[in-house]
Design an enzyme around this catalytic site. Structure first.
Site: not given
Ligand code: PEP
Ligand code: MG
Length: 571
Positions: A501, A188, A430, A331, A464, A453-454, A295
């Site tokens: 993204c 947060h 992803e 999304r 992660r 990220n994923d 998101r």
């Molecule tokens: C990602 O996985 O790169 C992504 C943008 O989604 P999140 O970080 O919300 O999993």
């Molecule tokens: Mg993701």
């Protein structure tokens, strides 16, 4: 002394510390003769707390939005619950005890009752009861609380963690930065600090132990470094960094209103990632060219039940209208993994990141999915909407998700409800499986958005969130770079566009490579947009293509990272 944490919001801060301690309150049992006076003391404290909470709620709703203000509504409900305050009054009368002792006893009873329940939602209510009871207790005991709304001198706030009431009430003009013991980049405090554009470091472990009120602090929100009571030369070093950061920010502001076009003429779209409609303000300030990732799960997470179609419609409409016709990628629901809903029971799984989540839930629970899609299509008349599905791993899933969109559209049509026919449909890449068959998938979508990220965690089989193996989580891993390149090529071969993204899209060391691979759209934290525009407008795509060729000759992430660390653009 120096400390190291996780850089959560960029910028340099120099100033005196204000340590916020949420100390345990000391309450002693006493025998009371004047029971009525004691009951009155309790009632006065409750009234005072209520009026404080009303104000905090109003301020939060205005500055942070209804969803953020909801938590104070929950606190008010505790105070209005006759079972709670009534029980405390009863205790004063029957046991002839002091008001603070009665409140403490009732608080502890409710907290342990809620904490023992086998339901996350009820367990969270324990925190509400504790928070609000402590507010009442402080009023009974006459303990002054640091009122963050009336801070007069400029300070750096140091806390174990900042609560939503802290961030909602603080006088932002006087807060130079935040330092907290706990938290990660998505906690947060971290999200709030970036939205408010206040430098911050989280996850410092023991900042509140090592820093005293009034200590002079210098810190760098980019690197996560903190110096407590620096000597003159360190102070000067940080003051210089601050000046440079501010000069850079000022210089970047000159790019507001400018196009994001490379020197050799390729137009790039630089968009922002958001979590709530309130974040639109930051997008406008930083001249985002659209939203590359909204998101929507925050709308669900900040709620006590599944948000209704109308509630969702209002949120989506507000973003579409707020961005004045610029493209907005929304999304669909991406819960599961580490994102839970208190009101939706998901079975505990051995591997939640590989489990029942995101599009898998939506295709299983079409009722939930359809409510969201109806709200999205209804909102589509208010701007340029693009819908995106998360966590697609196969063509079957994509086709099924698209089929539900068609069903929703024909339902709306038969009900005579307006929607736009020009909504682009895209999917996130992803999961490595999706990247590998991106040539097939590209034929069925309007665009891809790569979620690094994923994608990094699944490609490298590295959680992660796991600190111990984080050295393996690297965006420069050649396997990850090859997949990104493949996805962009396959999108282009099918005549579609490709965006990104994940966090990598806003990373200064990654952007040159992504440009060289042909990425069309980059979506990032709004504060990174102007820096990215500066980079984009100072390079040639043809040079970046050569750069990609060069780095893909390396066999290790380390070599690529080092090469990119030394890479500078010619201006
Ligand atoms: C990602 O996985 O790169 C992504 C943008 O989604 P999140 O970080 O919300 O999993
Ligand atoms: Mg993701």
């Amino acid at each position: 002394m120096s400390l190291k944490g996780i850089g959560a919001s960029p910028g340099i801060a120099l100033g005196n510390a204000l340590v916020i301690e949420h100390k345990e309150l000391e309450v002693k049992k006493q025998n009371i003769k004047d029971v009525d006076a004691e009951v009155k003391k309790l009632q006065d404290a409750v009234e005072l707390s209520k009026s404080e909470l009303e104000k905090v709620k109003e301020k939060a709703a205005k500055e942070l939005g209804e969803a953020e203000a909801e938590i104070f509504g929950a606190h008010l409900m505790v105070l209005e619950d006759p079972e709670f305050i009534g029980a405390a009054e009863e205790k004063i009368k029957t046991d002839s005890v002091n008001a603070d002792y009665a409140v403490q006893e009732i608080r502890d009873m409710f907290v342990s009752m809620f904490e023992s329940m086998d339901n996350d939602y009820m367990r969270e209510r324990a925190a509400d009861v504790k928070d609000v009871s402590d507010r009442v207790l402080r009023h009974i005991l006459g303990i002054k609380v640091i009122d963050l709304s009336s801070i007069e001198d400029e300070v750096i706030l140091v806390a174990h963690d900042l609560t939503p009431s802290d961030t909602a009430t603080m006088n932002k003009a006087k807060v130079l930065g935040f330092l907290t013991n706990i938290g990660g980049r998505t906690s947060h405090t971290a999200i709030m600090s970036r939205t408010l554009e206040i430098p911050a470091i989280v996850g410092l472990s023991n900042a509140t132990e090592n820093i005293k009120d009034g200590d002079f602090i210098a810190f760098n929100g980019d690197t996560g470094e903190v110096v407590v009571n620096p000597d003159d030369s360190k102070k000067e070093e940080y003051a210089k960094l601050k000046k440079e950061f501010e000069e850079e920010k000022k210089a970047l502001e000159k790019l507001i209103g400018k196009e994001s076009v490379t020197k050799d003429g390729k137009k790039i779209e630089l968009a922002g990632n958001i979590g709530t409609p309130n974040d639109v303000e930051g997008l406008i300030k930083n001249d985002a060219e659209g939203v590359g990732l909204y998101r929507t799960e925050f709308l669900y997470m900040d709620s006590d039940e599944f948000p209704t179609e109308d509630k969702q419609y209002e949120a989506y409409k507000s973003v579409l209208e707020g961005m004045d016709g610029k493209p907005i990628i929304i999304r669909t629901l991406d819960i599961g993994g580490d994102k839970e809903l208190s009101y939706f029971d998901m079975e505990k799984e051995m591997n939640p990141f590989l489990g029942y989540r995101a599009i898998r839930i939506c295709l299983d629970r079409k009722d939930i999915f359809k409510t969201q899609l109806r709200a999205l299509y209804r909102a589509s008349v208010h701007g340029k909407l693009r819908i995106m599905f998360p966590m697609i791993s196969s063509l079957e899933e994509l086709l099924e998700a698209k089929k539900v969109c068609e069903e929703v559209k024909s339902e709306l049509k038969s009900e005579g409800v307006d929607f736009s026919e020009d909504v682009e449909i895209g999917m996130m890449i992803e999961i490595p499986a999706a990247a590998v068959i991106s040539d097939i998938l590209a034929k069925h979508v309007d665009f891809f958005s790569i979620g690094t990220n994923d994608l990094i965690q699944y490609t490298c089989a590295v959680d992660r969130m796991n600190q111990k193996i984080s050295y393996l989580y690297n965006q420069f891993n050649p396997a990850v770079l090859r997949l990104i390149k493949l996805v962009i090529e396959n999108a282009h071969k099918a005549g579609k566009w490709a965006g990104m993204c994940g966090e990598s899209a806003g990373d200064q060391k990654m952007i040159p490579l992504l440009l060289g691979m042909g990425l069309d759209e980059f979506s990032m934290s709004p504060i990174s947009i102007l820096r990215a525009r500066h980079l984009v407008t100072n390079v040639n795509i043809s040079d970046m293509e050569k750069l990609v060729e060069k780095v893909l000759e390396f066999g290790t992430a380390e070599e690529i990272e080092e090469y990119m660390n030394n890479f500078t653009i010619n201006q």
